[in-house]
Design a protein around this motif. Sequence first.
Motif, PDB file in Angstrom:
ATOM      1  N   ASN A 113       0.568  -1.059  -0.461  1.00 34.79           N
ATOM      2  CA  ASN A 113      -0.476   0.243   0.285  1.00 34.79           C
ATOM      3  C   ASN A 113       1.084   1.355   0.226  1.00 34.79           C
ATOM      4  OD1 ASN A 113      -1.846   2.089   2.208  1.00 34.79           O
ATOM      5  ND2 ASN A 113      -2.145   2.003   0.615  1.00 34.79           N
ATOM      6  N   TYR A 114       0.898   2.293  -0.940  1.00 30.01           N
ATOM      7  CA  TYR A 114       2.090   2.655  -0.983  1.00 30.01           C
ATOM      8  C   TYR A 114       1.125   4.004  -0.657  1.00 30.01           C
ATOM      9  CZ  TYR A 114       0.349   3.301  -6.280  1.00 30.01           C
ATOM     10  OH  TYR A 114      -1.017   3.333  -6.933  1.00 30.01           O
ATOM     11  N   GLU A 115      -0.097   4.431  -0.583  1.00 30.03           N
ATOM     12  CA  GLU A 115      -0.834   6.246  -0.996  1.00 30.03           C
ATOM     13  C   GLU A 115      -1.630   5.772  -0.554  1.00 30.03           C
ATOM     14  OE1 GLU A 115      -1.632  10.005  -3.980  1.00 30.03           O
ATOM     15  OE2 GLU A 115      -1.438   8.564  -4.939  1.00 30.03           O
ATOM     16  N   ASN A 116      -2.449   6.822   0.203  1.00 32.92           N
ATOM     17  CA  ASN A 116      -3.764   7.310   0.928  1.00 32.92           C
ATOM     18  C   ASN A 116      -4.131   8.513   1.177  1.00 32.92           C
ATOM     19  OD1 ASN A 116      -3.950   3.666   1.889  1.00 32.92           O
ATOM     20  ND2 ASN A 116      -3.382   3.671   3.599  1.00 32.92           N
ATOM     21  N   LYS A 117      -5.263   8.589   1.148  1.00 38.04           N
ATOM     22  CA  LYS A 117      -6.846   9.743   1.232  1.00 38.04           C
ATOM     23  C   LYS A 117      -7.072  10.008   1.911  1.00 38.04           C
ATOM     24  CE  LYS A 117      -4.226  10.991  -2.558  1.00 38.04           C
ATOM     25  NZ  LYS A 117      -3.768  12.611  -4.165  1.00 38.04           N
ATOM     26  N   VAL A 118      -7.963  10.716   1.989  1.00 38.20           N
ATOM     27  CA  VAL A 118      -9.429  10.942   2.659  1.00 38.20           C
ATOM     28  C   VAL A 118      -9.981  12.233   1.623  1.00 38.20           C
ATOM     29  CG1 VAL A 118     -11.033  12.217   3.677  1.00 38.20           C
ATOM     30  CG2 VAL A 118      -9.760  10.626   4.770  1.00 38.20           C
ATOM     31  N   ILE A 119     -10.883  11.733   0.443  1.00 35.62           N
ATOM     32  CA  ILE A 119     -11.579  12.696   0.278  1.00 35.62           C
ATOM     33  C   ILE A 119     -13.105  12.741  -0.041  1.00 35.62           C
ATOM     34  CG2 ILE A 119     -10.302  11.713  -1.830  1.00 35.62           C
ATOM     35  CD1 ILE A 119     -12.030  10.543  -3.361  1.00 35.62           C
ATOM     36  N   SER A 120     -13.691  13.878  -0.960  1.00 39.33           N
ATOM     37  CA  SER A 120     -15.075  13.742  -1.075  1.00 39.33           C
ATOM     38  C   SER A 120     -15.655  14.711  -2.351  1.00 39.33           C
ATOM     39  CB  SER A 120     -15.310  15.251   0.183  1.00 39.33           C
ATOM     40  OG  SER A 120     -15.436  14.762   1.351  1.00 39.33           O
ATOM     41  N   PHE A 121     -16.847  14.148  -2.890  1.00 42.56           N
ATOM     42  CA  PHE A 121     -17.012  14.942  -3.564  1.00 42.56           C
ATOM     43  C   PHE A 121     -17.710  15.849  -4.006  1.00 42.56           C
ATOM     44  CE2 PHE A 121     -15.504  10.698  -4.696  1.00 42.56           C
ATOM     45  CZ  PHE A 121     -15.211  10.847  -6.182  1.00 42.56           C
ATOM     46  N   TYR A 122     -17.298  17.198  -4.796  1.00 42.39           N
ATOM     47  CA  TYR A 122     -18.679  18.142  -4.708  1.00 42.39           C
ATOM     48  C   TYR A 122     -19.815  17.808  -5.664  1.00 42.39           C
ATOM     49  CZ  TYR A 122     -16.975  18.843   0.033  1.00 42.39           C
ATOM     50  OH  TYR A 122     -16.888  18.367   1.560  1.00 42.39           O
ATOM     51  N   THR A 134      -8.773  17.445  -1.317  1.00 41.19           N
ATOM     52  CA  THR A 134      -8.746  16.738   0.265  1.00 41.19           C
ATOM     53  C   THR A 134      -8.570  16.982   1.131  1.00 41.19           C
ATOM     54  OG1 THR A 134      -7.167  14.774   0.709  1.00 41.19           O
ATOM     55  CG2 THR A 134      -6.680  16.747  -1.132  1.00 41.19           C
ATOM     56  N   TYR A 135      -8.453  16.940   2.364  1.00 37.87           N
ATOM     57  CA  TYR A 135      -8.326  17.470   3.535  1.00 37.87           C
ATOM     58  C   TYR A 135      -7.598  16.804   4.692  1.00 37.87           C
ATOM     59  CZ  TYR A 135     -11.858  14.994   6.708  1.00 37.87           C
ATOM     60  OH  TYR A 135     -12.534  14.450   7.807  1.00 37.87           O
ATOM     61  N   GLN A 136      -6.769  16.882   5.269  1.00 39.28           N
ATOM     62  CA  GLN A 136      -6.497  16.048   6.839  1.00 39.28           C
ATOM     63  C   GLN A 136      -6.948  15.880   7.563  1.00 39.28           C
ATOM     64  OE1 GLN A 136      -3.273  13.904   6.807  1.00 39.28           O
ATOM     65  NE2 GLN A 136      -3.150  14.647   4.920  1.00 39.28           N
ATOM     66  N   GLU A 157      -9.719  22.006   3.241  1.00 39.96           N
ATOM     67  CA  GLU A 157      -9.857  21.214   2.130  1.00 39.96           C
ATOM     68  C   GLU A 157      -9.206  21.831   0.653  1.00 39.96           C
ATOM     69  OE1 GLU A 157     -13.835  18.150   2.022  1.00 39.96           O
ATOM     70  OE2 GLU A 157     -14.369  20.305   1.693  1.00 39.96           O
ATOM     71  N   SER A 158      -8.316  21.095   0.296  1.00 43.23           N
ATOM     72  CA  SER A 158      -8.157  21.485  -1.032  1.00 43.23           C
ATOM     73  C   SER A 158      -8.596  20.803  -2.643  1.00 43.23           C
ATOM     74  CB  SER A 158      -6.618  21.117  -1.080  1.00 43.23           C
ATOM     75  OG  SER A 158      -5.973  21.979  -0.035  1.00 43.23           O
ATOM     76  N   ILE A 159      -8.061  21.132  -3.499  1.00 39.75           N
ATOM     77  CA  ILE A 159      -9.343  20.885  -4.911  1.00 39.75           C
ATOM     78  C   ILE A 159      -8.109  19.596  -5.887  1.00 39.75           C
ATOM     79  CG2 ILE A 159     -10.309  21.280  -7.031  1.00 39.75           C
ATOM     80  CD1 ILE A 159     -11.223  24.153  -5.348  1.00 39.75           C
ATOM     81  N   ILE A 160      -8.565  18.647  -5.359  1.00 37.80           N
ATOM     82  CA  ILE A 160      -7.076  17.596  -6.249  1.00 37.80           C
ATOM     83  C   ILE A 160      -8.098  17.644  -7.962  1.00 37.80           C
ATOM     84  CG2 ILE A 160      -5.956  17.093  -3.996  1.00 37.80           C
ATOM     85  CD1 ILE A 160      -8.427  14.200  -4.674  1.00 37.80           C
ATOM     86  N   GLU A 161      -8.887  17.898  -8.085  1.00 39.01           N
ATOM     87  CA  GLU A 161      -9.368  17.096  -9.115  1.00 39.01           C
ATOM     88  C   GLU A 161     -10.926  17.927  -9.957  1.00 39.01           C
ATOM     89  OE1 GLU A 161      -8.917  16.716 -12.655  1.00 39.01           O
ATOM     90  OE2 GLU A 161      -7.539  14.863 -11.823  1.00 39.01           O
ATOM     91  N   VAL A 162     -10.582  17.583 -11.395  1.00 36.09           N
ATOM     92  CA  VAL A 162     -12.836  18.700 -11.402  1.00 36.09           C
ATOM     93  C   VAL A 162     -12.838  17.974 -12.322  1.00 36.09           C
ATOM     94  CG1 VAL A 162     -11.552  19.780 -12.825  1.00 36.09           C
ATOM     95  CG2 VAL A 162     -14.227  20.558 -11.958  1.00 36.09           C
ATOM     96  N   PHE A 163     -14.263  16.935 -12.758  1.00 38.85           N
ATOM     97  CA  PHE A 163     -14.777  16.380 -13.552  1.00 38.85           C
ATOM     98  C   PHE A 163     -15.535  17.453 -14.213  1.00 38.85           C
ATOM     99  CE2 PHE A 163     -13.019  13.429 -10.648  1.00 38.85           C
ATOM    100  CZ  PHE A 163     -11.841  12.439 -11.462  1.00 38.85           C
ATOM    101  N   ASP A 164     -16.133  17.109 -16.028  1.00 37.85           N
ATOM    102  CA  ASP A 164     -17.362  17.910 -16.517  1.00 37.85           C
ATOM    103  C   ASP A 164     -18.729  16.757 -16.167  1.00 37.85           C
ATOM    104  OD1 ASP A 164     -16.217  20.166 -17.339  1.00 37.85           O
ATOM    105  OD2 ASP A 164     -15.184  18.833 -18.889  1.00 37.85           O
ATOM    106  N   ILE A 165     -19.954  17.403 -16.212  1.00 37.82           N
ATOM    107  CA  ILE A 165     -20.840  16.207 -15.856  1.00 37.82           C
ATOM    108  C   ILE A 165     -21.066  16.053 -17.034  1.00 37.82           C
ATOM    109  CG2 ILE A 165     -23.167  16.295 -14.881  1.00 37.82           C
ATOM    110  CD1 ILE A 165     -22.760  18.319 -12.478  1.00 37.82           C
TER     111      ILE A 165
END
Length: 865
Positions: A113-122, A134-136, A157-165
């Motif tokens: 296991n090389y990477e873990n992070k907590v995320i939320s979608f908005y 993501t945030y700590q 929180e910090s923005i790490i990604e965005v997707f078009d709907i």
Amino acid sequence: MKEKAFLHNVKLFCLLILLLFIPVTVLAQKKKKKETESEIVKKDSTDAKKGKKYSDLIKKGTVKKGLFNIIQVKTDVYFEIQDSLFKREFLIVNKLSQVPYDLNEAGLNKGMNYENKVISFYKDTIAKKVWVKTYQPKVSSPKDDAITASVINNFAESIIEVFDIETKNNDSSAVVIKVNKIFDGKQKSFNDVMGNIGLNGSVKSDLSYIEGLKSFPKNIVVKSQMTTSLSDGGATVPITLGVTTNIILLDKTPMKPRFSDKRIGFFTEKHWYFADAQQAMLEKELITRWRLEPKKEDEERYMKGELVEPKKPIVYYIDPSTPKQWRKNIIDGVHDWQAAFEKAGFKNAVIAKEPTEEDLDFDIDDVRYSVITYAASPKSNAMGPSVVDPRSGEIIEADIIWWHNVMTSLQSWMRIQTGPIDPKARGNKFSDEHMGEAIRFVSSHEVGHTFGLKHNMGASFAYDVESLRSKEFTAKMGGTAPSIMDYARYNYVAQPEDNVTVITPKIGEYDKYAIEWGYRWYSPNENETAKLNALLTKHQNDPIYFYGEQQSGVAIDPRSQSEDLGNDAVKASEYGLKNLKRVVDNIINWTYDKDQSYYETGKLYVGTIGQWQTYNDHVLTNIGGVYLNTTVHGDNKQSYVPVPAAMQKRAADYLIKNVITIPQWLFFNDILDKTNPLKDSPLGPYEYTPYTMARALQYEIMYSLLFDERLLRMTENELYQRNKTNEKVFTVNDLFKKLHQSVFAGTIQNKSLTILERMTQKNYVDVLIISTNKLFEKTDAKKTIQLKETLQMPHLCSVDDEHTARNINNYFLKRVTEVTSDKKGELSKVLQLLKLKKSTGDQSTQNHYLDLIQRIEKALNNTTF
């Protein structure tokens, strides 16, 4: 040419006539068709807004239902995210699934296991986008406190990604986003494999792709192939990694945390607490543990002290690639913990099994399964990390990595440490039964880590050395220490005449106590903190329950050492040396294999020398050592207790007898007629000549013995103890006096020195010069000399995975301490002796003295002093 021009003009004329006779209706039909196509495109766009495109996606692609519905249209991958899942917390867990030869050799393997992070979608309905942040999750405050607004703004929180709907589902309760870019290497937001495993190259997206997708009620599993290339001495090496990304839905309400206590060893997650009523922020550590609790209907029985089955047991699966002869041993090692969990009130709390046909969805890379993964690799190791919910310390899943070659370490330990008392541990190859017993021990140790337990290097100090020679005591206590989480390997203390048979580490009393402290369930009506403190207080003065932190670098507390046994390092090492002599006498016989080379002989020989050095280190730590006790107000215990002067003197005498005087039985014997000591290297077996090895290992001990921090602790002890109690102490001058009299014994007696005696004097003088130069931070080339471990006994696990013992800082301005005066004073004393004796002894001895005189004079006359 004229004929060709004529024909060309005729063709043009005919074409013109043809165009004049095309009906107008045909052109009108073409215009109408073009307009219709435009309207269709426009209508498609309108329909997409109305959700019609969703139907097309479903029709054209395949759908996998679960946490997110996964829609796959050829190579395009879409997530359908329900509105109810926006703003929920998810945990990303990234693992290696496949590695090429080049990374296997570097120690990277499947299951890591090389990477873990907590995320939320908005969901952003105005911009028609989905943002990922993501945030700590390491900061908390009461919901209604004024400071909470500041906490939100200062730990945002910090923005790490965005997707078009892309579209919505039929009832508009979910949106669809295209997610290829986060899994095929184009973006690092969800999976930065190259950065996290230390490769400098970036992913080549044209050589990377999504390999497989699964969706379950609480997690998503996406497998990819990621490719990069590395330069190796000018050549380009292609590297393709199989990686798996798990996206896990975390519970809305985290598990109730349990706060750590330094008197017992658990892995932890740091957490900061803010509140209006505070005068300072509160920092606490949450222990990592599984959510183990009784079923609702069993709570009353549990409270009465009856054993009950947990609501959800801890289950480990055995990797199907594990050789069949070891599976039962690994399973038994897991089940050995049942007794510890019964101490916490749970029966059948831990289960290990092989996957069956009933486990239809079983996948080693799926976080729903805790797996003991078997890695085909030359690496000799094993480790037991876990995936943890950082909000509460709850262990979600465990990943034990079991490297195939760990058996080479086990065999080395058993042959060298128990060969003299156990005939089963002498050959080049053990029986499956004997090796299986060792595998069971390693299984228990690594599984212990996945319960949240740290190494307890102080456990072995609980047993009196003589008790380890008792057949009755070892049978009753089970093994070599009260904790399997210590690095107390095999019983090297017991002598052949003792007839001790229980020589393998086992789960002990400390382990049961630690599991009870970490896993006993308390009802909301109980004062959990008070009960946990009561359990600690009950055992605080019993050495069986002592917790000693793992120490990094130069050890300070001699009780908490790796690979040691018993409460007296000198006595234990003396018994160990007796057994090592028996090993040396039998190395050729034990490794005999007709018509084979002496490779196994050389390897066993170098391992024996390494064990000798391990004993030296155990003894050495007592000199300038301090017992570091974790104390609390009211326990009436001392936090810092210097090792008694008598023990320090005995330790110095041991080193003088067994290191300052090089043991000829170890380094110069009949084995050298057949082979030198051999150590494996990437380029093949590496041979060490006995003189070179003896010189290097003696130098290493001398350097560590005169290490600045060690001498400073001795000086501080002298100052503190004499001011406090006038108690007898072992001083730096006492140490130098002993060393001087031993190292220069032949010189004082006007003797011609042997090669080994001259070697020892050179080592001693050089250590004094080099270490003194370092105090003044010289830029001379000598300053850059660094000791490298010539030998290293094999270890399990990794110190990187846990916080090591506290650092006692005595680095500040060492050049103005007594250490400088003591070392330079000893150099001056040696110089005076050598000048007085420079004409004694044979020619080699006189040459040697002249050499040392010139070295010391140069060092003492250095203008930087």
